[in-house]
Write a protein that holds these residues in place. Sequence first.
Motif, PDB file in Angstrom:
ATOM      1  N   SER A  45      31.819  55.769  89.474  1.00 28.56           N
ATOM      2  CA  SER A  45      32.723  55.159  90.567  1.00 28.56           C
ATOM      3  C   SER A  45      32.613  53.800  90.710  1.00 28.56           C
ATOM      4  O   SER A  45      31.832  53.065  90.453  1.00 28.56           O
ATOM      5  N   SER A  65      35.986  60.386  87.248  1.00 29.93           N
ATOM      6  CA  SER A  65      35.963  60.356  88.310  1.00 29.93           C
ATOM      7  C   SER A  65      37.116  59.059  88.920  1.00 29.93           C
ATOM      8  O   SER A  65      37.512  58.539  88.026  1.00 29.93           O
ATOM      9  N   THR A  66      37.125  58.841  90.039  1.00 32.56           N
ATOM     10  CA  THR A  66      38.035  57.847  90.309  1.00 32.56           C
ATOM     11  C   THR A  66      37.490  56.467  90.330  1.00 32.56           C
ATOM     12  O   THR A  66      36.363  56.352  90.778  1.00 32.56           O
ATOM     13  N   LEU A  85      41.812  59.843  81.622  1.00 28.80           N
ATOM     14  CA  LEU A  85      41.842  59.792  82.930  1.00 28.80           C
ATOM     15  C   LEU A  85      41.583  61.106  83.579  1.00 28.80           C
ATOM     16  O   LEU A  85      42.929  61.693  83.813  1.00 28.80           O
ATOM     17  N   SER A  87      40.590  62.069  86.692  1.00 26.85           N
ATOM     18  CA  SER A  87      40.758  62.157  88.227  1.00 26.85           C
ATOM     19  C   SER A  87      41.870  62.988  88.640  1.00 26.85           C
ATOM     20  O   SER A  87      43.042  62.824  88.127  1.00 26.85           O
ATOM     21  N   ASN A  88      41.778  63.547  89.697  1.00 30.61           N
ATOM     22  CA  ASN A  88      42.856  64.330  90.456  1.00 30.61           C
ATOM     23  C   ASN A  88      43.602  63.320  91.226  1.00 30.61           C
ATOM     24  O   ASN A  88      44.729  63.862  91.771  1.00 30.61           O
ATOM     25  N   THR A  89      43.437  62.075  91.119  1.00 27.65           N
ATOM     26  CA  THR A  89      44.133  61.471  91.873  1.00 27.65           C
ATOM     27  C   THR A  89      44.418  60.140  90.896  1.00 27.65           C
ATOM     28  O   THR A  89      43.663  59.954  89.951  1.00 27.65           O
ATOM     29  N   ILE A  91      44.427  56.603  89.021  1.00 22.80           N
ATOM     30  CA  ILE A  91      43.530  55.622  88.769  1.00 22.80           C
ATOM     31  C   ILE A  91      44.132  54.308  89.068  1.00 22.80           C
ATOM     32  O   ILE A  91      45.238  53.949  88.391  1.00 22.80           O
ATOM     33  N   THR A  92      43.625  53.421  89.861  1.00 23.05           N
ATOM     34  CA  THR A  92      44.253  52.104  90.169  1.00 23.05           C
ATOM     35  C   THR A  92      43.906  51.305  89.187  1.00 23.05           C
ATOM     36  O   THR A  92      42.660  50.844  88.672  1.00 23.05           O
TER      37      THR A  92
END
Length: 160
Positions: A45, A65-66, A85, A87-89, A91-92
């Motif tokens: 992270s 993970s993020t 990727l 992650s459930n959001t 990735i920036t």
Amino acid sequence: MVNSEAFEHSQVTSVYLPLANPVEETIGVFDQCSSLASITLPSWSGRMTTMFSRCTNLTIADFGSTVVIGGTCFRDCSSLETIILRSNTVITVANAYAFLNTRIDGFESGGATIYVPSNLIDTYKTTNIWKSFYDSGYISFVSIEGSQYENYYADGTPVT
């Protein structure tokens, strides 16, 4: 804990770090590891800056993970063709320089495949830097579900 520049210039070929990194921003940990071919960071992270720059044989990166991909994280990773990727959001990516001189920005031919959860594919296609790479035709987004990466990380370790 992994410190900045810990493996810089080493001959490591594969990395699997199962624990989260407690450091907010890690700079140059694997910078210029010319033999590094794959990375798997299921719980990493924080912000990654120049973390893998100039790893010219890196072909696959797997994140669970993020994270924030920043700075010149993958600059000059000319062989990078697959990113997972999980992650459930979304990735920036802080800026386009994160993938400077790679298949992702079109510098190297062949393009790249980005595996993401199926419910996020359309979001990735319209979000910040990912959108510009997608619109340029250099990357494609593919669902993790049903792929060879659904149940296993890039290094073959089962996803738990």
